[in-house]
Design a protein around this motif. Structure first.
Motif, PDB file in Angstrom:
ATOM      1  N   UNK A  38       0.129  -1.225  -0.040  1.00 17.10           N
ATOM      2  CA  UNK A  38      -0.093   0.255   0.149  1.00 17.10           C
ATOM      3  C   UNK A  38       0.724   1.125  -0.423  1.00 17.10           C
ATOM      4  N   UNK A  39       0.478   2.265  -0.985  1.00 16.36           N
ATOM      5  CA  UNK A  39       1.207   3.760  -0.790  1.00 16.36           C
ATOM      6  C   UNK A  39       0.026   4.727   0.112  1.00 16.36           C
ATOM      7  N   UNK A  40       1.290   4.941   1.048  1.00 15.23           N
ATOM      8  CA  UNK A  40       0.866   6.231   1.782  1.00 15.23           C
ATOM      9  C   UNK A  40       0.862   7.241   1.082  1.00 15.23           C
ATOM     10  N   UNK A  41       1.695   7.501   0.855  1.00 18.82           N
ATOM     11  CA  UNK A  41       2.358   8.886  -0.031  1.00 18.82           C
ATOM     12  C   UNK A  41       3.345   8.336  -1.161  1.00 18.82           C
ATOM     13  N   UNK A  42       2.855   9.181  -1.932  1.00 24.63           N
ATOM     14  CA  UNK A  42       3.829   9.782  -3.663  1.00 24.63           C
ATOM     15  C   UNK A  42       4.592  10.442  -3.235  1.00 24.63           C
ATOM     16  N   UNK A  43       5.774  11.224  -3.666  1.00 21.16           N
ATOM     17  CA  UNK A  43       6.471  11.964  -3.451  1.00 21.16           C
ATOM     18  C   UNK A  43       6.088  13.112  -4.068  1.00 21.16           C
ATOM     19  N   UNK A  44       5.972  14.307  -2.974  1.00 22.13           N
ATOM     20  CA  UNK A  44       5.135  16.381  -3.404  1.00 22.13           C
ATOM     21  C   UNK A  44       3.518  16.214  -2.452  1.00 22.13           C
ATOM     22  N   UNK A  45       3.588  14.590  -2.837  1.00 20.46           N
ATOM     23  CA  UNK A  45       1.858  14.598  -1.842  1.00 20.46           C
ATOM     24  C   UNK A  45       1.681  15.804  -1.110  1.00 20.46           C
ATOM     25  N   UNK A  46       0.256  16.191  -0.740  1.00 21.21           N
ATOM     26  CA  UNK A  46       0.064  16.352   0.525  1.00 21.21           C
ATOM     27  C   UNK A  46      -0.825  15.512   1.115  1.00 21.21           C
ATOM     28  N   UNK A  47       0.351  15.959   2.381  1.00 27.06           N
ATOM     29  CA  UNK A  47      -0.226  14.326   3.400  1.00 27.06           C
ATOM     30  C   UNK A  47      -1.446  14.562   4.563  1.00 27.06           C
ATOM     31  N   UNK A  48      -2.282  14.113   4.212  1.00 26.31           N
ATOM     32  CA  UNK A  48      -3.619  13.956   4.503  1.00 26.31           C
ATOM     33  C   UNK A  48      -3.436  13.649   5.773  1.00 26.31           C
ATOM     34  N   UNK A  49      -2.312  12.878   5.939  1.00 31.83           N
ATOM     35  CA  UNK A  49      -2.793  11.763   7.538  1.00 31.83           C
ATOM     36  C   UNK A  49      -1.389  11.560   8.194  1.00 31.83           C
ATOM     37  N   UNK A  50      -1.157  11.450   9.744  1.00 30.28           N
ATOM     38  CA  UNK A  50       0.334  11.191   9.933  1.00 30.28           C
ATOM     39  C   UNK A  50      -0.133   9.547  10.747  1.00 30.28           C
ATOM     40  N   UNK A  51       0.553   9.514  10.177  1.00 33.24           N
ATOM     41  CA  UNK A  51       0.661   7.052  11.071  1.00 33.24           C
ATOM     42  C   UNK A  51       2.065   6.917  11.931  1.00 33.24           C
ATOM     43  N   UNK A  52       1.777   6.080  12.921  1.00 36.12           N
ATOM     44  CA  UNK A  52       2.371   5.812  13.550  1.00 36.12           C
ATOM     45  C   UNK A  52       1.696   4.145  13.305  1.00 36.12           C
ATOM     46  N   UNK A  53       2.941   3.258  13.039  1.00 38.82           N
ATOM     47  CA  UNK A  53       2.998   1.968  13.021  1.00 38.82           C
ATOM     48  C   UNK A  53       2.772   1.389  14.360  1.00 38.82           C
ATOM     49  N   UNK A  54       1.581   0.086  14.223  1.00 39.05           N
ATOM     50  CA  UNK A  54       2.066  -0.763  15.542  1.00 39.05           C
ATOM     51  C   UNK A  54       2.548  -1.752  15.303  1.00 39.05           C
ATOM     52  N   UNK A  55       2.446  -3.018  14.783  1.00 39.70           N
ATOM     53  CA  UNK A  55       3.210  -3.232  14.538  1.00 39.70           C
ATOM     54  C   UNK A  55       3.313  -3.699  12.927  1.00 39.70           C
TER      55      UNK A  55
END
Length: 237
Positions: A38-55
């Protein structure tokens, strides 16, 4: 799906926050699944979410003009994705791809940024994490230039094991070659050398780490330096 409370107390950036800051965080986040690839961000994308991985764990990858790719950092339960938001910047600098499926805490960017002025402990820990990431980027450049493929592969396997929390990894030669920025033949020889030393078992993309302490000794010094840097930066008053 695990609870938000359990997730907050699993991620190492969030686990030691004051209870009031944890409660404020819990009120605006959710636990979401992350699928392999899964792609969370592409370069230069607007960051709409912050993620804190768990496992789960995510690779941050540089893409050159000819579509050559190289992993430069990795984030799992020790870190986060979307660190640029801490600086007030909402553009992704790198490709962020899920390499280990699992779950993560997800927070809308606007709510995350609104939390920071009223969450001093969180803000401090994130600034320290940003310092760690800056060091990792610099060390990555030196490691690629100076260290042998076998050493770098050992380091990468240890980093992956730490975040996957498992001795059993599913990684093809093609994938490892892309992550390390080398030819597939180089990965084949490096993996064979580690296997002949009894450090790993490798067959058709199925890797089992047999001797972790031996793998640490085989890795370049970057692995232990990265671990020490994280521990020292996060422990500093």
């Amino acid at each position: 799906m695990i609870s938000i409370s359990h997730a907050i107390n699993t991620n190492r950036l969030l686990a030691d926050l004051p209870s009031a800051e944890q409660a404020a965080l819990a009120a605006c986040c959710e636990v979401v699944p992350l699928a392999f690839g899964e792609v969370l961000y592409q370069p230069t994308d607007t960051v709409t979410y912050a993620y804190f991985p768990i496992n789960s764990f995510v690779s941050n990858i540089v893409i050159l003009n000819n579509d050559s790719r190289l992993e430069v950092t990795m984030a799992g339960l020790e870190g986060m994705l979307g660190i640029a938001l801490v600086l007030g910047f909402n553009k992704a600098p790198l490709l962020a791809v899920v390499q280990g499926a699992g779950v993560a805490l997800r927070i809308p960017a606007s709510q995350f940024q609104a939390l920071l002025p009223t969450s001093p402990a969180l803000h401090q820990r994130l600034m320290r994490y940003l310092y760690i990431v800056m060091n990792q980027l610099a060390n990555s450049a030196a490691c690629i230039h100076f260290h042998r493929i076998e050493e770098r592969l050992a380091r990468w396997l240890l980093m992956t094991q730490d975040r996957a929390q498992s001795d059993h990894l599913q990684l093809t030669h093609e994938f490892l070659a892309m992550m390390l920025g080398v030819r597939r033949a180089g990965i084949t020889l490096a993996a064979l050398a580690l296997q002949q030393r009894g450090l790993i078992s490798y067959h058709r993309g199925d890797i089992i780490i047999l001797d972790r302490s031996g793998l640490v000794a085989a890795a370049c010094q970057c692995y232990t330096q990265d671990c020490a840097l994280y521990a020292n930066a996060m422990a500093t008053p």
